[in-house]
Design a protein around this motif. Structure first.
Motif, PDB file in Angstrom:
ATOM      1  N   CYS A  33       0.829  -1.210   0.000  1.00 11.88           N
ATOM      2  CA  CYS A  33       0.000   0.000   0.000  1.00 11.88           C
ATOM      3  C   CYS A  33       0.864   1.261   0.000  1.00 11.88           C
ATOM      4  N   GLU A  34       1.941   1.254   0.758  1.00 10.14           N
ATOM      5  CA  GLU A  34       2.848   2.409   0.814  1.00 10.14           C
ATOM      6  C   GLU A  34       3.507   2.654  -0.544  1.00 10.14           C
ATOM      7  N   GLU A  52       0.827   3.967  -3.068  1.00 13.73           N
ATOM      8  CA  GLU A  52       0.446   5.367  -2.806  1.00 13.73           C
ATOM      9  C   GLU A  52       1.507   6.319  -3.340  1.00 13.73           C
ATOM     10  N   GLU A 108      -2.838   1.294  -7.995  1.00  9.24           N
ATOM     11  CA  GLU A 108      -3.950   0.715  -7.245  1.00  9.24           C
ATOM     12  C   GLU A 108      -3.475  -0.516  -6.478  1.00  9.24           C
TER      13      GLU A 108
END
Length: 364
Positions: A224-225, A228, A233
């Protein structure tokens, strides 16, 4: 739309591909099981088409489709020919977006090419190989534009932009992370860099983590890091679970997901994210001969949308008769919508909306 499924060997790529396409690709616990890419075409689930089919009972039912390509596992050194090397990379160049499957599960029975599960390291391994391949591409392009500038000084902006992209690559950042205006985006598209393609990181988890422990999975958090930071996605998924679901009927599948407390299957979510990532929507045509979904870019105007059906529709475009799907469902028939003045007559400047039900009028 063509999506390439990539990742290191043994991360669950082929298992996921089999689950979402039912194509029966080979899946085994050793590197390079997939050599030539496996290809499967999947119908895009769309409840709106199902409802229109109930209303019109058409002779033909044609959903939008997505082509999934399961590409051989990549290893460190691929850009220099290791593993399947450049053959792998050439297959990626042909897709619209990349689904990068990242292993976020522990299993002693499934070997990892680097000996341990580490999502951040695995992503960096693949991204670095793509970046190294892109470096060669960008150097060739810069060389070509530099030579052409001797006779055309207007190429200065392109050369400056290409050098900016090269700088990002040298700093191990993908080309998609480089900010660019519309003109520069067109320049980037011409170079066809691997790292300029949009990416969905599919975090392949254990069933237990997927159902109840996503937020405690450290590998998922790491992905996720990364996503981002580069504007990609992320989709948590359990390839094993998808494999179980794929063999069920529609009713059993819904019951199975409900029992798990999961609203949508991984395939449904993957398609939704892919549409969002590529800026795509669907408009619909409906009648007794056929109910059909047509995929277009957000912002497409009516004549160009008509051209998806046939070039004559765009060339001889007169107008589009449009009714919103929700309006048609609420009123129960097209005739009722027309009576209430809710079937709009739209001209050449009309921007299509997702779920528009359209009848094009044209003359050639």
């Amino acid at each position: 739309m063509k999506l390439g499924i990539v990742g290191l060997p043994n991360v669950g790529k082929s298992t996921l591909f089999n689950a979402i396409t039912n194509a029966g690709a080979q899946s085994a616990n050793y590197a390079f099981c997939t050599i030539e890419p496996n290809v499967g075409v999947v119908a895009v689930p769309d409840y709106r088409l199902d409802k229109l089919a109930e209303m019109y009972n058409p002779v033909k039912f044609t959903p939008a489709t997505i082509e999934f390509v399961d590409i051989a596992g990549l290893v460190r050194g691929a850009s220099k020919g290791e593993g399947l090397g450049n053959k792998f990379l050439s297959h990626i160049r042909e897709v619209d977006a990349i689904i990068h499957v990242v292993r976020c599960f522990e299993d002693d029975d499934i070997i990892h090419v680097d000996g341990s599960v580490n999502a951040k390291r695995d992503i960096e391994t693949i991204n670095l190989e793509l970046i190294l391949s892109d470096m060669e591409m960008i150097d060739r392009r810069i060389d070509r534009v530099s030579k052409a500038m001797k006779g055309d000084k207007s190429l200065g902006k392109e050369l400056e932009f290409l050098k900016r992209v090269k700088e990002a690559l040298e700093n191990e950042k993908p080309a998609r992370s480089v900010e660019c205006d519309d003109e520069e985006a067109a320049m980037l598209a011409e170079v066809a860099l691997l790292t300029s393609k949009p990416v969905i990181y599919a975090c392949n988890m254990s069933e237990n983590d997927f159902v109840s422990g996503i937020d405690t999975n450290e590998n998922y958090k790491a992905v996720c890091e990364i996503a981002e930071a580069e504007g990609s996605e992320v989709l948590p998924i359990c390839a094993g679970l998808e494999a179980e679901i794929s063999s069920l009927s529609k009713e059993d599948k819904e019951m199975f997901l409900t029992d798990l407390g999961v609203e949508n299957s991984g395939l449904d979510l993957l398609i939704q994210r892919s549409y969002n990532l590529l800026g795509l929507i669907s408009y619909l045509t409906a009648g007794q001969p056929e109910v059909r979904a047509w995929t277009i870019k957000k912002g497409t105007k009516a004549p160009q949308a008509a051209g998806k059906i046939h070039s004559d529709f765009e060339r001889g475009f007169i107008r589009a008769e449009v009714v919103a799907f929700d309006t048609l469902m609420e009123l129960g028939s097209l005739a009722a919508a027309k009576e209430k003045g809710l079937v709009k007559s739209e001209g050449k400047e009309y921007v299509m909306k997702d779920g528009d039900i359209v009848h094009f009028l044209f003359n050639v």
